[in-house]
Motif scaffolding. Structure first.
Motif, PDB file in Angstrom:
ATOM      1  N   THR A 173      33.214  48.620  44.019  1.00 24.42           N
ATOM      2  CA  THR A 173      34.705  48.788  44.351  1.00 24.42           C
ATOM      3  C   THR A 173      35.203  50.100  44.465  1.00 24.42           C
ATOM      4  O   THR A 173      36.375  50.600  44.385  1.00 24.42           O
ATOM      5  CB  THR A 173      35.598  48.116  43.128  1.00 24.42           C
ATOM      6  OG1 THR A 173      35.259  48.814  42.089  1.00 24.42           O
ATOM      7  CG2 THR A 173      35.469  46.666  43.153  1.00 24.42           C
ATOM      8  N   LYS A 225      37.583  41.754  44.392  1.00 23.78           N
ATOM      9  CA  LYS A 225      37.727  43.115  43.964  1.00 23.78           C
ATOM     10  C   LYS A 225      36.973  43.827  45.244  1.00 23.78           C
ATOM     11  O   LYS A 225      37.118  45.086  45.479  1.00 23.78           O
ATOM     12  CB  LYS A 225      37.087  43.305  42.843  1.00 23.78           C
ATOM     13  CG  LYS A 225      38.187  43.154  41.658  1.00 23.78           C
ATOM     14  CD  LYS A 225      37.635  43.541  40.185  1.00 23.78           C
ATOM     15  CE  LYS A 225      38.541  43.298  38.973  1.00 23.78           C
ATOM     16  NZ  LYS A 225      38.321  43.746  37.807  1.00 23.78           N
ATOM     17  N   PHE A 227      43.230  43.756  55.412  1.00 25.81           N
ATOM     18  CA  PHE A 227      44.167  44.748  55.436  1.00 25.81           C
ATOM     19  C   PHE A 227      44.707  44.190  56.865  1.00 25.81           C
ATOM     20  O   PHE A 227      44.053  44.172  57.736  1.00 25.81           O
ATOM     21  CB  PHE A 227      43.777  46.136  55.244  1.00 25.81           C
ATOM     22  CG  PHE A 227      42.808  46.436  56.150  1.00 25.81           C
ATOM     23  CD1 PHE A 227      43.211  47.488  57.159  1.00 25.81           C
ATOM     24  CD2 PHE A 227      41.358  46.603  55.913  1.00 25.81           C
ATOM     25  CE1 PHE A 227      42.557  47.929  58.024  1.00 25.81           C
ATOM     26  CE2 PHE A 227      40.458  47.114  56.739  1.00 25.81           C
ATOM     27  CZ  PHE A 227      41.232  47.893  58.015  1.00 25.81           C
ATOM     28  N   LYS A 285      46.327  41.954  43.417  1.00 25.08           N
ATOM     29  CA  LYS A 285      45.944  41.400  44.719  1.00 25.08           C
ATOM     30  C   LYS A 285      46.366  42.034  45.933  1.00 25.08           C
ATOM     31  O   LYS A 285      46.011  42.055  47.031  1.00 25.08           O
ATOM     32  CB  LYS A 285      46.043  39.660  44.751  1.00 25.08           C
ATOM     33  CG  LYS A 285      44.940  39.173  43.781  1.00 25.08           C
ATOM     34  CD  LYS A 285      45.069  37.647  43.901  1.00 25.08           C
ATOM     35  CE  LYS A 285      43.878  36.686  43.415  1.00 25.08           C
ATOM     36  NZ  LYS A 285      42.669  37.074  44.028  1.00 25.08           N
ATOM     37  N   TYR A 286      47.459  42.092  46.001  1.00 24.46           N
ATOM     38  CA  TYR A 286      48.392  42.854  47.192  1.00 24.46           C
ATOM     39  C   TYR A 286      48.584  44.155  46.789  1.00 24.46           C
ATOM     40  O   TYR A 286      49.034  44.674  45.636  1.00 24.46           O
ATOM     41  CB  TYR A 286      49.676  41.916  47.310  1.00 24.46           C
ATOM     42  CG  TYR A 286      49.704  40.549  47.586  1.00 24.46           C
ATOM     43  CD1 TYR A 286      49.719  40.299  48.926  1.00 24.46           C
ATOM     44  CD2 TYR A 286      49.823  39.642  46.652  1.00 24.46           C
ATOM     45  CE1 TYR A 286      49.371  38.886  49.417  1.00 24.46           C
ATOM     46  CE2 TYR A 286      49.809  38.234  47.136  1.00 24.46           C
ATOM     47  CZ  TYR A 286      49.327  38.044  48.463  1.00 24.46           C
ATOM     48  OH  TYR A 286      49.242  36.609  48.835  1.00 24.46           O
ATOM     49  N   ASN A 287      48.521  44.928  47.884  1.00 21.84           N
ATOM     50  CA  ASN A 287      48.767  46.564  47.777  1.00 21.84           C
ATOM     51  C   ASN A 287      49.344  46.833  48.951  1.00 21.84           C
ATOM     52  O   ASN A 287      48.914  46.483  50.046  1.00 21.84           O
ATOM     53  CB  ASN A 287      47.541  47.027  47.434  1.00 21.84           C
ATOM     54  CG  ASN A 287      47.444  48.502  47.477  1.00 21.84           C
ATOM     55  OD1 ASN A 287      48.366  49.086  46.677  1.00 21.84           O
ATOM     56  ND2 ASN A 287      46.792  49.214  48.080  1.00 21.84           N
ATOM     57  N   TYR A 342      33.442  51.430  50.223  1.00 20.98           N
ATOM     58  CA  TYR A 342      33.591  50.236  50.980  1.00 20.98           C
ATOM     59  C   TYR A 342      33.055  50.629  52.615  1.00 20.98           C
ATOM     60  O   TYR A 342      33.268  51.738  53.072  1.00 20.98           O
ATOM     61  CB  TYR A 342      35.210  49.772  51.314  1.00 20.98           C
ATOM     62  CG  TYR A 342      35.743  49.385  49.839  1.00 20.98           C
ATOM     63  CD1 TYR A 342      35.593  47.898  49.606  1.00 20.98           C
ATOM     64  CD2 TYR A 342      36.096  50.261  48.874  1.00 20.98           C
ATOM     65  CE1 TYR A 342      36.168  47.346  48.514  1.00 20.98           C
ATOM     66  CE2 TYR A 342      36.545  49.557  47.859  1.00 20.98           C
ATOM     67  CZ  TYR A 342      36.579  48.431  47.534  1.00 20.98           C
ATOM     68  OH  TYR A 342      37.443  47.728  46.253  1.00 20.98           O
ATOM     69  N   GLU A 386      47.234  45.130  51.936  1.00 19.14           N
ATOM     70  CA  GLU A 386      46.065  44.722  52.109  1.00 19.14           C
ATOM     71  C   GLU A 386      46.027  43.488  50.772  1.00 19.14           C
ATOM     72  O   GLU A 386      46.960  43.604  49.981  1.00 19.14           O
ATOM     73  CB  GLU A 386      45.032  45.747  51.308  1.00 19.14           C
ATOM     74  CG  GLU A 386      45.248  46.524  50.239  1.00 19.14           C
ATOM     75  CD  GLU A 386      44.387  47.577  49.966  1.00 19.14           C
ATOM     76  OE1 GLU A 386      43.785  48.196  50.928  1.00 19.14           O
ATOM     77  OE2 GLU A 386      44.153  48.030  48.924  1.00 19.14           O
ATOM     78  N   TYR A 387      45.122  42.503  50.898  1.00 26.41           N
ATOM     79  CA  TYR A 387      44.899  41.623  49.933  1.00 26.41           C
ATOM     80  C   TYR A 387      43.626  41.454  49.540  1.00 26.41           C
ATOM     81  O   TYR A 387      42.801  41.523  50.301  1.00 26.41           O
ATOM     82  CB  TYR A 387      45.390  40.163  50.846  1.00 26.41           C
ATOM     83  CG  TYR A 387      45.101  38.967  49.856  1.00 26.41           C
ATOM     84  CD1 TYR A 387      46.050  38.613  48.827  1.00 26.41           C
ATOM     85  CD2 TYR A 387      44.161  38.057  50.250  1.00 26.41           C
ATOM     86  CE1 TYR A 387      45.708  37.611  48.013  1.00 26.41           C
ATOM     87  CE2 TYR A 387      44.018  37.008  49.499  1.00 26.41           C
ATOM     88  CZ  TYR A 387      44.707  36.851  48.280  1.00 26.41           C
ATOM     89  OH  TYR A 387      44.629  35.460  47.801  1.00 26.41           O
ATOM     90  N   ASN A 388      43.575  41.373  48.270  1.00 28.18           N
ATOM     91  CA  ASN A 388      42.193  41.415  47.642  1.00 28.18           C
ATOM     92  C   ASN A 388      41.731  40.007  47.534  1.00 28.18           C
ATOM     93  O   ASN A 388      42.165  39.183  46.268  1.00 28.18           O
ATOM     94  CB  ASN A 388      42.080  42.021  46.396  1.00 28.18           C
ATOM     95  CG  ASN A 388      42.585  43.685  46.324  1.00 28.18           C
ATOM     96  OD1 ASN A 388      41.849  44.202  46.454  1.00 28.18           O
ATOM     97  ND2 ASN A 388      43.737  44.018  46.643  1.00 28.18           N
ATOM     98  N   ILE A 411      38.189  42.803  50.935  1.00 29.91           N
ATOM     99  CA  ILE A 411      39.620  43.013  51.323  1.00 29.91           C
ATOM    100  C   ILE A 411      40.173  42.787  52.413  1.00 29.91           C
ATOM    101  O   ILE A 411      39.293  43.542  53.248  1.00 29.91           O
ATOM    102  CB  ILE A 411      39.882  44.564  50.693  1.00 29.91           C
ATOM    103  CG1 ILE A 411      39.779  44.460  49.349  1.00 29.91           C
ATOM    104  CG2 ILE A 411      41.432  44.928  50.870  1.00 29.91           C
ATOM    105  CD1 ILE A 411      39.966  46.075  48.803  1.00 29.91           C
TER     106      ILE A 411
END
Length: 235
Positions: free
Chosen positions: A29, A187, A192, A124-126, A32, A182-184, A190
């Motif tokens: 994590t 981990k 986005f 989960k959401y960022n 990436y 973005e949605y995880n 992702i």
């Protein structure tokens, strides 16, 4: 005795610190890799000012390094279409004017971005903000129109338009900024989506002209994925 005790404790602490630094950490994590694609609302400033936006395509591969959840660094190799739409006059084979038609002026670039991302949330959401610089290499320049008819007053319209890269700079610079979400799923996986505003700072004409200049100002709307790469590092 106090001095000896202090020296002994100092070296004992130093050895303990070195032991901590030698700890090996495995992570998927932190680093990436991924890919993305999207649309470009391409436009410019300059030329004669009577230009319209060009809808084009973009895609690329990315490398993203996130040492902390609050921020990360992103780079990669991208293919970005820039340009504009301009009304151009076309002629028949006999030299008669067939009228003005919307014509696409498309510039294909190989883009190298260097971005800093700041994350506003955790989970989960960022939501994140991004800012960075761009290095662009011109690969091709194409001029074409989908609205010019085949004939005008029973005469064939000449559609061939010069579209070389000779009068344009091969390398250009700029900066960009944007934001995304973005949605995880996991981990290390992702999805986005983001919007990116590119602000070219280079006049793309080779010859300096006090009347005409051209700087690209595209807006990119993208969707993509990032997948964690297992790495080992020491702390």
């Amino acid at each position: 005795m106090r001095i000896r005790t202090f020296i002994a404790l100092f070296f004992l602490g130093l050895g303990f610190t070195n032991h901590l630094k030698s700890w090996e950490v495995r992570s998927d994590t932190t680093l990436y890799a991924g890919f993305w694609g999207g649309l470009s609302y391409a436009r410019i400033i300059g030329n004669d000012g009577n230009n319209k936006p060009l809808f084009a395509f973009n895609n690329g591969i990315l490398v993203y390094y996130r040492p902390k959840w609050e921020f990360g660094f992103r780079t990669g190799i991208n293919y970005i279409q820039k340009g504009f739409v301009h009304e151009l006059e076309y002629f028949t084979t006999s030299g008669r004017s067939a009228g003005f038609y919307d014509t696409n002026y498309r510039f294909d670039y190989l883009n190298l971005p260097f971005n800093f991302n700041y994350n506003l949330s955790k989970g989960k959401y960022n939501v994140y903000m991004s800012i960075g610089i761009d290095l662009d290499f011109l690969m091709a320049h194409k001029i074409y129109s989908n609205s010019v008819p085949e004939n005008f007053d029973n005469e064939i319209i000449i559609k061939t338009v010069y579209s070389g890269t000779d009068i344009y700079k091969k390398i250009s610079f700029g900066f960009n900024y944007g934001f995304g979400m973005e949605y995880n799923l996991k981990k290390n996986f992702i999805i986005f989506s983001d919007i990116k505003f590119m602000h070219g700072t280079t006049d793309n004409y080779k010859a300096q002209n006090h009347i005409y200049f051209m700087k690209h100002r595209p807006t990119l709307i993208n969707i993509g994925i990032r997948i964690g790469i297992p790495i080992k590092y020491t702390i």
